[in-house]
Enzyme design. Structure first.
Site, PDB file in Angstrom:
ATOM      1  N   PRO A 199      69.084  48.378  32.603  1.00  0.00           N
ATOM      2  CA  PRO A 199      68.864  47.433  33.700  1.00  0.00           C
ATOM      3  C   PRO A 199      68.441  48.177  34.960  1.00  0.00           C
ATOM      4  O   PRO A 199      68.916  49.284  35.229  1.00  0.00           O
ATOM      5  CB  PRO A 199      70.230  46.764  33.881  1.00  0.00           C
ATOM      6  CG  PRO A 199      71.204  47.717  33.299  1.00  0.00           C
ATOM      7  CD  PRO A 199      70.497  48.455  32.207  1.00  0.00           C
ATOM      8  N   CYS A 200      67.541  47.578  35.705  1.00  0.00           N
ATOM      9  CA  CYS A 200      67.057  48.179  36.952  1.00  0.00           C
ATOM     10  C   CYS A 200      67.157  47.155  38.067  1.00  0.00           C
ATOM     11  O   CYS A 200      66.155  46.619  38.558  1.00  0.00           O
ATOM     12  CB  CYS A 200      65.615  48.662  36.783  1.00  0.00           C
ATOM     13  SG  CYS A 200      65.466  50.037  35.622  1.00  0.00           S
ATOM     14  N   GLN A 201      68.405  46.874  38.482  1.00  0.00           N
ATOM     15  CA  GLN A 201      68.627  45.813  39.467  1.00  0.00           C
ATOM     16  C   GLN A 201      68.028  46.128  40.827  1.00  0.00           C
ATOM     17  O   GLN A 201      67.768  45.244  41.626  1.00  0.00           O
ATOM     18  CB  GLN A 201      70.135  45.566  39.638  1.00  0.00           C
ATOM     19  CG  GLN A 201      70.803  45.009  38.409  1.00  0.00           C
ATOM     20  CD  GLN A 201      71.491  46.095  37.595  1.00  0.00           C
ATOM     21  OE1 GLN A 201      71.077  47.242  37.629  1.00  0.00           O
ATOM     22  NE2 GLN A 201      72.512  45.721  36.855  1.00  0.00           N
TER      23      GLN A 201
END
Length: 507
Positions: A199-201
């Site tokens: 994930p790359c929030q």
């Protein structure tokens, strides 16, 4: 193993999953009998044989555990014994429908996997419910390690992957897993492939920072660290299309990995492309950014570049059959949404059941044949319609296929009318003669954006799973709303399989 033994349960969460799996086993047999007109009452219960069977399954370890099981299950105990008693007598008749729950069966599958010396191997980080893994498994890959931080995802992954020892499915933060990786992989031969979707929030179009430097994207950095430790031949990384704006930075980060392999300095050459799952025969428009990485020494010896692999994957989709939403929604029981609050978890004939008989057993279509690999299941899992309020029921009923929150037909009852400029897609009735819109994890919040095209309700988790190309016998564990999260976050197995088929040629 899927059951650790009742005496080893340490906390409420472990007990809840333990009971859930037993409930599913009970219901599978009950629904099998209902479908085929068998009566459980025709068989007297042999508790001696049941005790022996419970040891084989792994539910109990010793005779004294039998009373523990009775105390834990309480009113469910007799139903379970009745169902298991029938199964003991009629395993072949049922086509061994409970096999995946048995520790002895799982042990045999794991031995076969270990002995499959020529199979390409992979490790899956951020594995979720296992969609990305499943496509590679279907193409002959063997998973050697899988990791996710969500307990419900790990439990679902364990249940549906009997050929992988559950001790190799790690529930932990990747930061901790990376610290232990040397020990976790030391008994394996060279790992061919690492897959995953970190994930790359921290990414947004307004964020001009390097994606790897954003503190919210620490998980991405640990994914890179894991690659450097494992040193796989190939890497497949999946992420949202929005990351395209920083894709070149990701390529640079892989290029900067500097490792020693076979006495040589090597790194990773990476290319990327946005693929649409619909091109892989998935009944859904789902665009995902896929990175393909090759270790530089492998690129030399195989004389293949990541760009060539991407081109080959693209070309392989040209002849794929395309499917629409109606293909995924065929041959499954029609349902009515429950109209009583807090009743979604309850089973009923009208609104569906977590485990129900497959009234269309032995009937199929081309799409279902493809996602089920030609097999057919006596039972249907996770096909339950969620609660629908009076207002939402009226909105669902009035909308025509393809209409959204801005439709004049619902203007007088639209609760978010003042924010239509923001929530245009808050309500959307799906179009059956087109591929579905993207199945998302947001469906755990509400499913107004995925209204069934012909029934007055939203899609059930099973219908969403079909749209995602999961097989019908893939069971999603956990609370009802968490099943949407698991399904929505997954990579469609058919899409994964198309990628795996090409990469496998170069391993």
């Amino acid at each position: 193993m899927i059951f650790e033994g009742i005496s080893r349960l340490e906390n409420r969460s472990q007990k809840a999953f333990f009971i859930e799996k037993i409930d599913i086993m009970t219901r599978i047999i009950e629904e099998f009998c209902s479908l085929n007109n068998y009566s459980l009452d025709d068989y007297s219960i042999n508790y001696f044989k049941i005790e022996i069977e419970l040891v084989e399954i792994g539910i109990i370890v010793k005779s004294e555990d039998f009373d523990l099981l009775k105390g834990l299950l309480q009113r469910k105990f007799k139903s379970f014994c009745r169902a298991l008693n029938f199964y003991i007598i009629n395993k072949e008749l049922t086509n061994f429908v409970l096999d995946k729950f048995y520790n002895n069966y799982r042990a045999s599958q794991q031995r076969l996997a270990i002995e499959d010396f020529n199979a390409p191997t992979l490790i899956d980080f951020f594995a979720g419910a296992g969609g990305l893994s499943l496509g590679f498994i279907q193409e002959g890959f063997r998973v050697k390690l899988a990791n996710d931080v969500e307990d419900v995802c790990v439990e679902t992954y364990k249940l549906n992957h009997p050929d992988l020892n559950t001790s190799r499915i790690i529930k932990d933060d990747i930061r901790n897993v990376v610290e232990s990786l040397d020990n976790l992989i030391k008994f394996n031969k060279e790992i061919d492939l690492v897959i995953g979707g970190p994930p790359c929030q921290g990414f947004s179009s307004a964020n001009q920072q390097r994606i790897i430097d954003d503190p919210r994207n620490e998980l991405y950095k640990y994914y890179i660290k894991a690659i450097a430790i494992i040193k796989p031949k190939f890497v497949v990384m999946e992420n949202v299309k929005g990351m395209l704006k920083v894709a070149d930075q990701v390529v640079e980060d892989f290029n900067n990995v500097n490792i020693i392999k076979n006495g040589k300095n090597v790194s990773y050459n990476v290319a990327y492309n946005v693929f649409n799952s619909h091109d892989f025969s998935v009944a859904q428009n789902r665009k995902r950014l896929i990175y393909i990485g090759i270790r530089s020494d492998i690129q030399e010896t195989q004389n293949i570049s990541p760009e060539q692999i991407i081109e080959e994957i693209k070309n392989s989709t040209n002849t794929n059959q395309r499917f629409d939403l109606k293909d995924a929604l065929e041959l499954i029981k029609p349902l009515d949404a429950t109209r009583i609050k807090n009743m979604t978890e309850n089973d009923s004939e009208e609104s569906g059941k977590k485990v129900d008989k497959n009234i269309y057993f032995n009937k199929t279509n081309e799409y279902l044949r493809k996602i089920n690999n030609g097999s057919n299941s006596y039972v249907v899992f996770n096909h339950k319609a969620r609660y629908c309020s009076d207002v939402n029921y009226e909105i669902y009923k009035r909308l025509d296929q393809g209409e959204d929150s801005t439709s004049d037909k619902i203007a007088d009852i639209m609760p978010y009318a003042h924010r239509n400029h923001v929530f245009k897609d808050k309500y959307f009735k799906l179009i059956e003669n087109k591929p579905s819109r993207t199945i998302t994890a947001h469906m755990k919040m509400d499913c107004h954006s995925h209204i069934h095209p012909t029934q007055v309700r939203s899609l059930t988790p099973r219908e969403a799973a079909r749209v995602q190309s999961f097989p019908d016998d893939y069971i999603f564990l956990g609370a009802y709303l968490k099943t949407y999260m698991q399904i929505g976050n997954a990579v469609p197995p058919l899409m994964s399989r198309g990628i795996a088929k090409v990469i496998k040629k170069y391993i």
